[in-house]
Design a protein around this motif. Structure first.
Motif, PDB file in Angstrom:
ATOM      1  N   ILE A 165      65.085  68.153   8.041  1.00  0.00           N
ATOM      2  CA  ILE A 165      63.807  67.471   7.826  1.00  0.00           C
ATOM      3  C   ILE A 165      63.904  66.121   8.527  1.00  0.00           C
ATOM      4  CG2 ILE A 165      62.242  66.452   6.134  1.00  0.00           C
ATOM      5  CD1 ILE A 165      63.111  68.568   4.162  1.00  0.00           C
ATOM      6  N   PRO A 166      63.196  65.938   9.642  1.00  0.00           N
ATOM      7  CA  PRO A 166      63.368  64.708  10.432  1.00  0.00           C
ATOM      8  C   PRO A 166      62.823  63.484   9.713  1.00  0.00           C
ATOM      9  CG  PRO A 166      61.540  65.991  11.284  1.00  0.00           C
ATOM     10  CD  PRO A 166      62.193  66.834  10.222  1.00  0.00           C
ATOM     11  N   GLY A 167      63.498  62.357   9.908  1.00  0.00           N
ATOM     12  CA  GLY A 167      63.039  61.117   9.298  1.00  0.00           C
ATOM     13  C   GLY A 167      63.239  61.098   7.797  1.00  0.00           C
ATOM     14  N   HIS A 168      62.472  60.269   7.124  1.00  0.00           N
ATOM     15  CA  HIS A 168      62.526  60.170   5.666  1.00  0.00           C
ATOM     16  C   HIS A 168      61.585  61.189   5.043  1.00  0.00           C
ATOM     17  CE1 HIS A 168      65.268  56.968   4.829  1.00  0.00           C
ATOM     18  NE2 HIS A 168      64.612  56.072   5.534  1.00  0.00           N
ATOM     19  N   THR A 177      59.554  70.053   9.602  1.00  0.00           N
ATOM     20  CA  THR A 177      60.962  70.356   9.832  1.00  0.00           C
ATOM     21  C   THR A 177      61.254  70.253  11.326  1.00  0.00           C
ATOM     22  OG1 THR A 177      60.808  72.744  10.251  1.00  0.00           O
ATOM     23  CG2 THR A 177      60.811  72.019   7.941  1.00  0.00           C
ATOM     24  N   SER A 178      62.532  70.316  11.650  1.00  0.00           N
ATOM     25  CA  SER A 178      62.960  70.256  13.055  1.00  0.00           C
ATOM     26  C   SER A 178      62.963  71.628  13.717  1.00  0.00           C
ATOM     27  CB  SER A 178      64.370  69.649  13.136  1.00  0.00           C
ATOM     28  OG  SER A 178      64.393  68.343  12.621  1.00  0.00           O
ATOM     29  N   GLU A 179      62.667  72.667  12.935  1.00  0.00           N
ATOM     30  CA  GLU A 179      62.844  74.035  13.430  1.00  0.00           C
ATOM     31  C   GLU A 179      62.129  74.289  14.752  1.00  0.00           C
ATOM     32  OE1 GLU A 179      62.571  78.653  11.799  1.00  0.00           O
ATOM     33  OE2 GLU A 179      61.688  77.004  10.623  1.00  0.00           O
ATOM     34  N   ARG A 186      60.806  64.893  16.863  1.00  0.00           N
ATOM     35  CA  ARG A 186      61.929  64.536  15.990  1.00  0.00           C
ATOM     36  C   ARG A 186      62.256  63.054  16.108  1.00  0.00           C
ATOM     37  NH1 ARG A 186      66.235  68.711  18.029  1.00  0.00           N
ATOM     38  NH2 ARG A 186      67.605  67.639  16.548  1.00  0.00           N
ATOM     39  N   LEU A 187      62.213  62.540  17.337  1.00  0.00           N
ATOM     40  CA  LEU A 187      62.512  61.122  17.558  1.00  0.00           C
ATOM     41  C   LEU A 187      61.469  60.235  16.892  1.00  0.00           C
ATOM     42  CD1 LEU A 187      64.362  59.063  18.922  1.00  0.00           C
ATOM     43  CD2 LEU A 187      62.932  59.240  20.974  1.00  0.00           C
ATOM     44  N   ILE A 188      60.186  60.617  17.000  1.00  0.00           N
ATOM     45  CA  ILE A 188      59.115  59.852  16.362  1.00  0.00           C
ATOM     46  C   ILE A 188      59.369  59.732  14.862  1.00  0.00           C
ATOM     47  CG2 ILE A 188      56.684  59.958  15.686  1.00  0.00           C
ATOM     48  CD1 ILE A 188      56.068  61.018  18.485  1.00  0.00           C
ATOM     49  N   ASN A 189      59.770  60.838  14.229  1.00  0.00           N
ATOM     50  CA  ASN A 189      60.023  60.823  12.792  1.00  0.00           C
ATOM     51  C   ASN A 189      61.265  60.008  12.435  1.00  0.00           C
ATOM     52  OD1 ASN A 189      58.161  62.732  11.064  1.00  0.00           O
ATOM     53  ND2 ASN A 189      58.406  63.758  13.025  1.00  0.00           N
ATOM     54  N   GLU A 190      62.282  60.098  13.270  1.00  0.00           N
ATOM     55  CA  GLU A 190      63.500  59.337  12.982  1.00  0.00           C
ATOM     56  C   GLU A 190      63.271  57.835  13.120  1.00  0.00           C
ATOM     57  OE1 GLU A 190      66.116  60.439  11.664  1.00  0.00           O
ATOM     58  OE2 GLU A 190      65.866  62.600  11.914  1.00  0.00           O
ATOM     59  N   LEU A 191      62.293  57.437  13.929  1.00  0.00           N
ATOM     60  CA  LEU A 191      62.020  56.019  14.142  1.00  0.00           C
ATOM     61  C   LEU A 191      61.063  55.430  13.105  1.00  0.00           C
ATOM     62  CD1 LEU A 191      61.682  55.879  18.037  1.00  0.00           C
ATOM     63  CD2 LEU A 191      63.611  55.113  16.634  1.00  0.00           C
TER      64      LEU A 191
END
Length: 529
Positions: A165-168, A177-179, A186-191
């Motif tokens: 599950i990307p990010g918070h 999900t990252s699936e 994924r990068l947008i969510n992690e940031l």
């Protein structure tokens, strides 16, 4: 302040149900769980803000209502919910934190009132069942060693992380999900945590000062896993499946066994119209006039194209005030009418209602599509009754629910900032025509799953009893330091120990030493010879 509503026989345990912000949407699920507990002999009290005491009236088992603080003035409510409608996380998270500050502003009164209840032997409960927006319930757990159960409409945000599950958790953008996500998504969510940090810091400062003013100098922790019972009013099928600790239980959809019936006029309308679009954007969503007119225009376009043959729109007075009443809309007959004329019922295929018995409408076979904001109750009710949706998420969990319903194959989501009347009419047509049959199939699948999952409200009551028994046994026994029996041990251990980093380091060190001996010892022996 307490108001005696109905006397009841003393029960073995007293449970206090607390819901403040969020209105009946947040109160109803925990009151339904309380209904089960009351049938088992528990004594149920209810705490809420002034003006919301009537939430308890349908629940005749409630013996006492506690008014925990003043209600939100109507003008303030309208101003804040209009501001929430303008959320655009692409431009930053400042408005999100401002809304959180607004929702938390009742904490001093609620904290003080709950403290007074806890110190009164005649009113002190044995357990508090609270809504997730009431942080003061967690304060009571800390200060008075009382067991609590917290209700969440979805899996809690900023907790229970999973690597896929990307990010918070709870703050996902575009994907859950990252699936099937791209690297960009994924990068947008992690940031997101970095983007939200400045607004979150300002919010934390405000929160710390508010608590300090009330004499509370600690802040509530936000651990990866809770230290109390957490009841999630959703189910896997809508929620992303993931591993949960024993004290987090998916118990939704929590719905009443009975619901309001349709009146004669609505029954006649539904009998005369077999392809009805139902529109309801929740109690608190206040879309601006431009968005409302696009919805009207798109719905009317679908009516003119015979994609649907009737429209029912449930919209309360505060939301109606956002309309431009003089705006002209092309009706199903091809002529133009003002919004005011439509509200007055000039079109026989269009009904505006101040209040609609939503579940009765969703259960009727003539209701074929549901335009919703994707709130917690609306999401649960739509899947339970098997109705496909067009979803316009506005704020908080609505944004994630729109993605969840899309991924479940039962919804077409629209962006509140970008959608046009044509986008809406196309989404309605996509659902109504259902060329591949996927909407029908997925709605039936999810409806059956939801029907089984809805019985877990009894599990919620069971879990509350379990926590009560465990707490009573620990409190009355010699081993008072024993933790909640459902809490996993890793939450009471240093992170390095829970992850066995010390063992890994030891094994790694021994391995390196052994390899060193294998390499160095022969060389040393050869040199010695």
């Amino acid at each position: 302040m307490s108001t005696l509503i109905e006397a009841s026989e003393p029960a073995s345990c007293r449970i206090l149900v607390v819901a403040t912000a969020g209105g009946l949407t947040n109160a109803a699920p925990i009151l339904e769980i309380s209904r089960i507990l009351a049938a088992r002999g528990y004594h149920i009290d209810f705490g809420t803000l002034q003006g919301q005491e009537h939430f308890a009236k349908p629940y005749h088992f409630i013996s006492r209502v506690h008014t925990l603080g003043p209600g939100i003035p109507i003008d303030v409510e309208e101003r804040e919910y209009l501001r929430m409608t303008e959320w655009d996380i692409a431009k930053g998270f400042g408005p999100v934190m401002q809304t959180k500050q607004f929702l938390d502003s009742s904490w001093p009164c609620v904290y003080s009132s709950l403290s007074a209840i806890m110190t009164d032997p005649e009113r002190r409960p044995d357990l508090i069942l609270g809504d997730y927006l009431v942080d003061a319930v967690r304060d009571m757990q800390i200060e008075y060693d009382i067991p609590i159960a917290m209700h969440w409409p979805q899996m809690p945000f900023m907790a229970l992380p999973a690597s896929y599950i990307p990010g918070h958790a709870g703050l996902q953008i575009e994907v859950m999900t990252s699936e099937h996500a791209t690297i960009r998504q994924r990068l947008i969510n992690e940031l997101v945590p970095l983007r939200i940090a400045p607004a979150a810091i300002r919010y934390k400062r405000w929160l710390r000062q508010m608590r300090k003013t009330a004499g509370v100098h600690r802040m509530l922790a936000t651990p990866r896993k809770p230290d109390h019972l957490m009841l999630v009013n959703s189910f896997f099928g809508v929620e992303v499946p993931k591993d949960l600790p024993p004290n987090v239980v998916a118990i939704g959809p929590v719905l009443a066994d009975e619901y309001g019936a349709l009146d004669d006029e609505m029954i006649r309308f539904l009998e005369e119209h077999r392809k009805v679009l139902y529109i309801a954007l929740g109690t608190h969503v206040l879309l601006g006039g431009g968005a409302l007119e696009k919805i009207l225009d798109g719905a009317m376009s679908s009516l003119r194209a015979d994609v649907i043959d009737g429209i029912i729109w449930s919209i309360r007075g505060m939301a109606r005030r956002q309309f431009d009443l003089g705006a002209a809309i092309r009706t199903s007959s091809g002529k133009h009418a003002t919004v005011q004329e439509l509200l007055d019922g000039c079109n026989p295929d269009f009904r505006f209602l101040e209040f609609a018995p939503q579940r009765a409408l969703l259960a009727h076979p003539s209701t074929r599509c549901y335009l919703t904001h994707g709130g917690a109750s609306s999401t649960n009710e739509s899947v339970y009754h098997g109705i496909p949706t067009v979803t316009i998420g506005v704020y908080f969990d609505q944004l994630q629910n729109a993605i969840r319903l899309r991924d479940a194959g039962v919804s077409v989501p629209l962006d509140k900032h970008k959608f046009t009347a044509q986008d809406l009419s196309h989404a309605i047509a996509t659902i109504m025509r259902d060329d591949s049959g996927s909407f029908r199939q997925n709605c039936q699948r999810l409806q059956q799953v939801a029907g089984v999952a809805s019985r877990r409200k009894f599990l919620a009551a069971d879990m509350i009893e379990e926590v009560l028994f465990d707490h009573r046994g620990r409190r009355n026994g010699p081993d008072k330091g024993r933790p909640l029996h459902l809490q996993t041990a890793d939450m009471r251990m240093p992170y390095w120990k829970a992850k066995n980093w010390d063992l890994s380091a030891l094994v790694g060190g021994v391995t390196i030493l052994a390899l060193g001996l294998v390499v160095v010892l022969p060389v040393t022996l050869v040199k010695a010879l």
